[in-house]
Design a protein around this motif. Structure first.
Motif, PDB file in Angstrom:
ATOM      1  N   ALA A   2       0.840  -1.210   0.000  1.00  0.00           N
ATOM      2  CA  ALA A   2       0.000   0.000   0.000  1.00  0.00           C
ATOM      3  C   ALA A   2       0.871   1.254   0.000  1.00  0.00           C
ATOM      4  O   ALA A   2       0.487   2.309  -0.538  1.00  0.00           O
ATOM      5  N   GLU A   3       2.064   1.146   0.601  1.00  0.00           N
ATOM      6  CA  GLU A   3       2.980   2.295   0.627  1.00  0.00           C
ATOM      7  C   GLU A   3       3.419   2.679  -0.779  1.00  0.00           C
ATOM      8  O   GLU A   3       3.726   3.840  -1.053  1.00  0.00           O
ATOM      9  N   MET A   4       3.510   1.679  -1.667  1.00  0.00           N
ATOM     10  CA  MET A   4       3.953   1.976  -3.034  1.00  0.00           C
ATOM     11  C   MET A   4       2.907   2.827  -3.756  1.00  0.00           C
ATOM     12  O   MET A   4       3.242   3.780  -4.465  1.00  0.00           O
ATOM     13  N   ALA A   5       1.646   2.460  -3.561  1.00  0.00           N
ATOM     14  CA  ALA A   5       0.566   3.249  -4.169  1.00  0.00           C
ATOM     15  C   ALA A   5       0.584   4.666  -3.596  1.00  0.00           C
ATOM     16  O   ALA A   5       0.425   5.656  -4.337  1.00  0.00           O
ATOM     17  N   ALA A   6       0.842   4.784  -2.271  1.00  0.00           N
ATOM     18  CA  ALA A   6       0.894   6.101  -1.626  1.00  0.00           C
ATOM     19  C   ALA A   6       2.053   6.925  -2.195  1.00  0.00           C
ATOM     20  O   ALA A   6       1.949   8.146  -2.358  1.00  0.00           O
ATOM     21  N   MET A   7       3.153   6.238  -2.513  1.00  0.00           N
ATOM     22  CA  MET A   7       4.334   6.927  -3.038  1.00  0.00           C
ATOM     23  C   MET A   7       4.054   7.520  -4.426  1.00  0.00           C
ATOM     24  O   MET A   7       4.491   8.631  -4.735  1.00  0.00           O
ATOM     25  N   VAL A   8       3.302   6.765  -5.226  1.00  0.00           N
ATOM     26  CA  VAL A   8       2.934   7.266  -6.567  1.00  0.00           C
ATOM     27  C   VAL A   8       2.025   8.476  -6.404  1.00  0.00           C
ATOM     28  O   VAL A   8       2.213   9.520  -7.045  1.00  0.00           O
ATOM     29  N   GLU A   9       1.059   8.330  -5.498  1.00  0.00           N
ATOM     30  CA  GLU A   9       0.088   9.405  -5.268  1.00  0.00           C
ATOM     31  C   GLU A   9       0.781  10.685  -4.795  1.00  0.00           C
ATOM     32  O   GLU A   9       0.405  11.796  -5.178  1.00  0.00           O
ATOM     33  N   ALA A  10       1.832  10.492  -3.984  1.00  0.00           N
ATOM     34  CA  ALA A  10       2.565  11.659  -3.458  1.00  0.00           C
ATOM     35  C   ALA A  10       3.532  12.232  -4.491  1.00  0.00           C
ATOM     36  O   ALA A  10       4.226  13.217  -4.210  1.00  0.00           O
ATOM     37  N   GLY A  11       3.634  11.588  -5.640  1.00  0.00           N
ATOM     38  CA  GLY A  11       4.502  12.084  -6.705  1.00  0.00           C
ATOM     39  C   GLY A  11       5.974  11.790  -6.482  1.00  0.00           C
ATOM     40  O   GLY A  11       6.834  12.417  -7.104  1.00  0.00           O
ATOM     41  N   LYS A  12       6.294  10.880  -5.588  1.00  0.00           N
ATOM     42  CA  LYS A  12       7.706  10.569  -5.310  1.00  0.00           C
ATOM     43  C   LYS A  12       8.310   9.664  -6.384  1.00  0.00           C
ATOM     44  O   LYS A  12       9.520   9.632  -6.567  1.00  0.00           O
ATOM     45  N   ILE A  13       7.481   8.883  -7.033  1.00  0.00           N
ATOM     46  CA  ILE A  13       7.946   8.038  -8.141  1.00  0.00           C
ATOM     47  C   ILE A  13       6.923   8.127  -9.269  1.00  0.00           C
ATOM     48  O   ILE A  13       5.758   8.485  -9.039  1.00  0.00           O
TER      49      ILE A  13
END
Lengths: 354, 171
Positions: free
Chosen positions: B8-19
């Motif tokens: 779930a952290e990976m999806a959050a990372m995309v959402e936050a624009g980090k990757i």
């Protein structure tokens, strides 16, 4: 067809079905299963820690009490374990001293007690400084039952415990050998053990090695079945024996190559040095082999598969079987099976040089 | 805590624009297709447009803010050692073509099985080759797509060695 023998088609089909069933589980279930496996591994890592001297002394004392109780109950090995534990408790660290303290024992029981003492001393070191505590290095290594000589089944045990166990089995079942273990060399440092022959003073280098596992044999059978290289082959008869012998012979060939190269070759170059390979098939015999005396067939097939060059790499070559179950000490213990080594080849040729 | 929470952290990372993109790889990705095999960590290939050598700096900082703890080459998050990996040509293509898989309410991007197999062949450790074997035996595996990856990413030598070891898998 031999009754009670394994039905390899069924085993192969059952395994394939199991794989399909596991593959078809919902991904969430599969990830939870991986979480459980990871947690189990973490528990193993957490269990491996440095023991202090007081803790080691307490474990030793408990083992002594247990051995005394077993001795009173008439367990023949308990007395030998007791002597080994006493040496450890007294802090004896020198082989000569240890042997002198065991001088009242007969030659064969002395050899077994010495080996147990070396085994327990190795355990003590593993408790003080267990290798593999960090995830970056190897798997965690610490004996599950420190100062216990009960190993079986072999699966899941430390390699060193298996090596000691197999040599112990060999020494116990060959009371006429006249060999005394003098050192455990350890993993990755050439030969596994050094022994000295009481009468001649000859130095023996011993390699203890797992010849095969149940999984290896089953995999080979499945592969052979898929390849269809022998289309008329039934999955009964002597197929399992043939496969077990084939895997054993491969292991011997590999070990023979190693024994004549690098550090191992240097160690054996010392004059008066002789070499021995103790091979143990780590298989569930009930599951893998047909029940009616298959070992003579296995031994014969191994024998046929080895050329003289391979055999000559060792002075003696033994197959120590029944290693997948703990065995009681005593008259019922089956002798290890001699396969062939330089000594045996020479004997067969009628030109034993001793 | 566990793999689902870590993913779930990976999806959050995309959402936050980090990757920009990611795809799960390794044994965890294989578990979406075949029988799961024990693994210690979660491997995730990421792409970050315009990033230089410090490709992992932003994603790691993000995870640290969310309770991640550095553990050697990994960041432990929700009890799972997570390894973020930059993508080479093969992995980058895999990230673009990643399959979207549903985990309860969560959508996770996973490398397609043929890319997983090609990466396993490329890395070539014993456990990777075991995974490759299992993928090749999987009934839904697309052999021609895999062979196309071998050709385009110059993995002929690795494949020849593998085929020599496991000739029965060539049929």
């Amino acid at each position: 067809l031999s009754e009670g023998g394994p039905h390899w088609e069924q085993i192969g089909a059952a395994k394939a079905a199991q794989r399909r069933q596991a593959a078809a589980l919902p991904p969430v279930e599969k990830l939870k299963a991986l979480d459980r496996l990871r947690e189990r591994r973490n528990q193993i890592y957490r269990a491996v820690r440095v023991f202090d001297e007081a803790e080691i002394a307490r474990i030793l004392e408990r083992r002594l009490v247990a051995a005394r109780r077993r001795e009173l109950e008439g367990d023949p090995r308990a007395r030998l374990e007791l002597r080994a534990l006493q040496l450890l408790q007294e802090g004896i660290d020198d082989h000569g001293q240890a042997r002198a303290r065991l001088a009242d024992l007969s030659v064969d029981t002395q050899a077994v007690s010495l080996l147990l003492w070396m085994w327990f001393r190795h355990h003590q070191e593993l408790l003080r400084n267990p290798p593999g505590r960090s995830r970056e290095s190897t798997s965690p290594r610490q004996p599950r039952k420190p100062f216990a000589a009960e190993v079986g089944p072999l699966g899941g045990r430390l390699n060193s415990d298996r090596e000691f166990w197999i040599l112990l089995r060999f020494l116990e079942s060959r009371p006429d050998h006249g060999l005394f273990p003098t050192a455990y060399v350890g993993q990755g440092k050439g030969w596994d053990f050094e022994m000295v022959e009481g009468l001649s003073g000859a130095r023996w280098l011993v390699e203890v090695t797992e010849a095969t596992t149940t999984e290896q044999v089953e995999e080979r059978l499945e592969r052979s079945q898929r390849q269809g290289d022998e289309p008329d082959l039934t999955w009964f008869g002597d197929e399992p024996e043939r496969i077990v012998a084939g895997v054993c012979a491969e292991t011997i060939r590999r070990k023979a190559r190693q024994a004549t190269q690098g550090g191992k070759a240097e160690s054996r170059a010392q004059p008066g040095t002789r070499t021995m390979l103790l091979l143990y098939p780590n298989i569930d015999e009930q599951r893998v082999l047909n029940s009616e005396g298959p070992w003579s067939q296995v031994v014969q097939r191994i024998d046929e598969a080895l050329d003289d060059q391979v055999v000559a790499a060792f002075d003696q070559l033994w197959l120590v079987r029944d290693s997948s179950e703990p065995l009681a000490l005593g008259a019922d213990l089956p002798a290890p099976t001699l396969v062939r080594g330089r000594d045996e080849s020479a004997r067969r040729a009628g030109r034993l040089d001793e | 805590v566990g793999l689902v929470e870590a993913l779930a952290e990976m999806a959050a990372m995309v959402e936050a624009g980090k990757i920009d993109g990611y795809a799960v790889g390794g044994a965890v990705a294989a578990a979406f297709y075949i029988e799961p095999a024990e693994t210690e960590d979660l491997d995730v290939f990421i792409t970050v447009e315009g990033a230089g050598l410090d490709l992992l700096a932003g994603p790691y900082a993000f995870l640290m803010q969310r309770g991640g703890q550095p553990r050697g080459a990994h960041i432990e998050i929700h009890g799972v050692p997570l390894q973020l990996l930059g993508s080479d040509c093969l992995a980058e293509e895999g990230v673009v073509r990643a399959r979207e898989m549903q985990l309860d309410d969560l959508r996770v991007r996973v490398l397609p099985p043929e890319y997983l197999a090609a990466l396993a062949l490329k890395v070539g450790r014993s456990k990777d080759l075991q995974r490759l074997r299992a993928l090749l035996e999987w009934e839904d595996f697309n052999r021609s797509s895999f062979e196309d990856l071998i050709r385009r990413h110059s993995l002929h030598d690795e494949w020849a060695k593998f085929a020599q070891r496991f000739p029965e898998l060539l049929d």
